[in-house]
Scaffold this active site. Structure first.
Site, PDB file in Angstrom:
ATOM      1  N   HIS A   1     -51.206  -4.853 -68.760  1.00 34.45           N
ATOM      2  CA  HIS A   1     -52.202  -5.112 -67.727  1.00 34.45           C
ATOM      3  C   HIS A   1     -51.561  -6.031 -66.688  1.00 34.45           C
ATOM      4  O   HIS A   1     -50.993  -7.072 -67.047  1.00 34.45           O
ATOM      5  CB  HIS A   1     -53.419  -5.831 -68.312  1.00 34.45           C
ATOM      6  CG  HIS A   1     -54.349  -4.942 -69.093  1.00 34.45           C
ATOM      7  ND1 HIS A   1     -53.920  -4.121 -70.084  1.00 34.45           N
ATOM      8  CD2 HIS A   1     -55.694  -4.779 -69.004  1.00 34.45           C
ATOM      9  CE1 HIS A   1     -54.976  -3.468 -70.581  1.00 34.45           C
ATOM     10  NE2 HIS A   1     -56.066  -3.853 -69.952  1.00 34.45           N
ATOM     11  N   GLU A  49     -54.843  -6.860 -61.930  1.00 35.82           N
ATOM     12  CA  GLU A  49     -56.294  -6.639 -61.950  1.00 35.82           C
ATOM     13  C   GLU A  49     -56.905  -7.835 -61.221  1.00 35.82           C
ATOM     14  O   GLU A  49     -57.352  -7.722 -60.083  1.00 35.82           O
ATOM     15  CB  GLU A  49     -56.806  -6.536 -63.394  1.00 35.82           C
ATOM     16  CG  GLU A  49     -58.318  -6.387 -63.505  1.00 35.82           C
ATOM     17  CD  GLU A  49     -58.828  -6.507 -64.947  1.00 35.82           C
ATOM     18  OE1 GLU A  49     -58.084  -6.989 -65.819  1.00 35.82           O
ATOM     19  OE2 GLU A  49     -60.001  -6.132 -65.182  1.00 35.82           O
ATOM     20  N   HIS A  83     -56.089   4.215 -70.618  1.00 32.19           N
ATOM     21  CA  HIS A  83     -56.471   2.800 -70.550  1.00 32.19           C
ATOM     22  C   HIS A  83     -57.888   2.647 -71.091  1.00 32.19           C
ATOM     23  O   HIS A  83     -58.858   2.736 -70.358  1.00 32.19           O
ATOM     24  CB  HIS A  83     -56.373   2.308 -69.103  1.00 32.19           C
ATOM     25  CG  HIS A  83     -56.637   0.850 -68.935  1.00 32.19           C
ATOM     26  ND1 HIS A  83     -56.220   0.138 -67.834  1.00 32.19           N
ATOM     27  CD2 HIS A  83     -57.281  -0.055 -69.719  1.00 32.19           C
ATOM     28  CE1 HIS A  83     -56.596  -1.118 -67.943  1.00 32.19           C
ATOM     29  NE2 HIS A  83     -57.254  -1.266 -69.076  1.00 32.19           N
ATOM     30  N   ASP A  97     -61.419   1.797 -69.433  1.00 29.93           N
ATOM     31  CA  ASP A  97     -61.195   0.401 -69.808  1.00 29.93           C
ATOM     32  C   ASP A  97     -62.047   0.004 -71.015  1.00 29.93           C
ATOM     33  O   ASP A  97     -61.566   0.042 -72.146  1.00 29.93           O
ATOM     34  CB  ASP A  97     -61.460  -0.524 -68.603  1.00 29.93           C
ATOM     35  CG  ASP A  97     -60.716  -1.842 -68.701  1.00 29.93           C
ATOM     36  OD1 ASP A  97     -59.963  -2.036 -69.667  1.00 29.93           O
ATOM     37  OD2 ASP A  97     -60.887  -2.694 -67.790  1.00 29.93           O
ATOM     38  N   ASP A  98     -63.290  -0.407 -70.784  1.00 29.65           N
ATOM     39  CA  ASP A  98     -64.205  -0.806 -71.863  1.00 29.65           C
ATOM     40  C   ASP A  98     -65.539  -0.105 -71.624  1.00 29.65           C
ATOM     41  O   ASP A  98     -66.495  -0.705 -71.117  1.00 29.65           O
ATOM     42  CB  ASP A  98     -64.387  -2.329 -71.869  1.00 29.65           C
ATOM     43  CG  ASP A  98     -63.075  -3.045 -72.109  1.00 29.65           C
ATOM     44  OD1 ASP A  98     -62.622  -3.099 -73.263  1.00 29.65           O
ATOM     45  OD2 ASP A  98     -62.477  -3.505 -71.118  1.00 29.65           O
ATOM     46  N   HIS A 133     -59.817   0.315 -74.343  1.00 28.37           N
ATOM     47  CA  HIS A 133     -59.740  -0.618 -75.481  1.00 28.37           C
ATOM     48  C   HIS A 133     -60.776  -0.172 -76.500  1.00 28.37           C
ATOM     49  O   HIS A 133     -61.969  -0.112 -76.172  1.00 28.37           O
ATOM     50  CB  HIS A 133     -60.039  -2.038 -75.020  1.00 28.37           C
ATOM     51  CG  HIS A 133     -59.145  -2.480 -73.888  1.00 28.37           C
ATOM     52  ND1 HIS A 133     -57.982  -3.180 -74.100  1.00 28.37           N
ATOM     53  CD2 HIS A 133     -59.233  -2.276 -72.545  1.00 28.37           C
ATOM     54  CE1 HIS A 133     -57.394  -3.407 -72.929  1.00 28.37           C
ATOM     55  NE2 HIS A 133     -58.135  -2.862 -71.971  1.00 28.37           N
TER      56      HIS A 133
HETATM   57 ZN   LIG Z   1     -58.013  -3.028 -69.903  1.00 26.48          ZN
END
Ligand SMILES: [Zn+2]
Length: 318
Positions: free
Chosen positions: A194, A197, A14, A275-276, A16
């Site tokens: 996703h 969340e 996961h 994630d980021d 991006h």
């Molecule tokens: Zn994400």
């Protein structure tokens, strides 16, 4: 434990790619492409990394992504991320990319894909990192736009290991994209999405039942629904949890309150992901270290989290 956690073989499921754009590279690409930025310098950009929720982060993320223009830009972005993987014991990665973030501002799909693919191929040869790219749709845009993106991608079907669904969650339930995911499935592309969340457990049910996903991205709000927890445990459905992201976006108010170890102990198939990473304060290793700093993470739990990530890979490893 830091060295041990670094050496522990793990996969990232996961991440991006656009979220791995570090401020230094963002400024360098802006200069290379002659783009004026709304921030005076790297430090003022860093100070903007202070979000109250997912949407505030996304607004900044889409602004930052505008510096990505050429095949070389996408190569440099992806390569920088893969170098981090090599430093942190990430031996396999399945990154998302969002074509619509780029095609909507005039960057051809082929340019984006070529840069990313070249970096992934180099990482396979030079760094020994295997990978599978996930074509992700932006859920705040209409279903028709996602379908058009899928059609645009199908000539390159073999470049992808799955399709995904990301961006603003609340108000954009998985059911809106049922037909797109059915079309992808008909082409032999498995799905991830996703869900859970910021959105409610009902969105996780929809991702499972309507999109027929193989993994849930985030999924932490499953913890609110006993029947869902039992279902996820019974099916050993992988949940790609992102602790630093969750705290930065205020899904949890503090790392000490994160439920990921409780979820693990309950038998849920959770893994640790970034994630980021450029926007949330770290890559996979920093996520493990944050758990260790604020929760009673044992070596057995860390190993189980890492093993879960490797076992939940969709692309061939090694
Ligand atoms: Zn994400």
């Amino acid at each position: 434990m830091r060295d041990w956690l670094t050496r522990l073989p793990k996969a990232e499921l996961h991440i991006h790619l656009e979220g791995a754009l570090e401020p230094e590279l963002l400024f360098a690409l802006a200069q290379r492409n002659g783009i004026r930025l709304p921030w005076a310098d790297i430090e003022s950009l860093r100070q903007a990394y202070n979000y109250q929720n997912l949407q505030e982060f996304l607004d900044l993320y889409y602004l930052g992504a505008q510096v990505l223009r050429t095949e070389q830009d996408f190569y440099d972005l992806t390569w920088a991320y893969l170098r981090k993987c090599a430093e942190q014991g990430v031996t396999h990665t399945e990154p998302f990319f969002d074509p619509q973030t780029h095609t909507d501002r005039g960057v051809p799909f082929e340019v984006v894909l070529a840069g990313i693919q070249a970096a992934l191929a180099d990482a396979r040869r030079q760094l020994g990192i295997s990978s599978g790219l996930i074509l992700s749709f932006l859920r705040h845009l209409p279903e028709a736009a996602a379908m058009a993106t899928l059609e645009q991608a199908l000539p390159y079907r073999d470049a992808f290991v799955a399709v995904g669904l990301d961006s603003s969650e609340a108000g954009f339930p998985p059911r809106l994209f049922e037909r797109v995911f059915a079309r992808a499935r008909a082409e032999g592309l498995p799905a991830v999405a996703h869900a859970g969340e910021e959105g409610p457990p009902a969105y996780i049910w929809e991702a499972l039942e309507l999109l027929q996903v193989k993994r849930i991205d985030h999924g932490v709000r499953a913890w609110e629904d006993e029947r869902l927890i039992a279902h996820l445990v019974d099916n050993q459905m992988p949940l790609t949890v992102c602790p630093l992201s969750n705290v930065r976006l205020k899904v949890f108010s503090h790392m000490g309150e994160h439920t990921v170890l409780d979820m693990l102990d309950r038998g849920l198939n959770v893994s640790i992901n970034s994630d980021d990473p450029a926007y949330f304060g770290g890559y996979v290793l920093e996520n493990f270290l944050a758990l260790q700093a604020h929760l009673p993470l044992t070596p057995d739990q860390a190993r189980k989290l890492a093993d879960n990530s490797l076992a939940a890979a969709l692309a061939p490893r090694g």
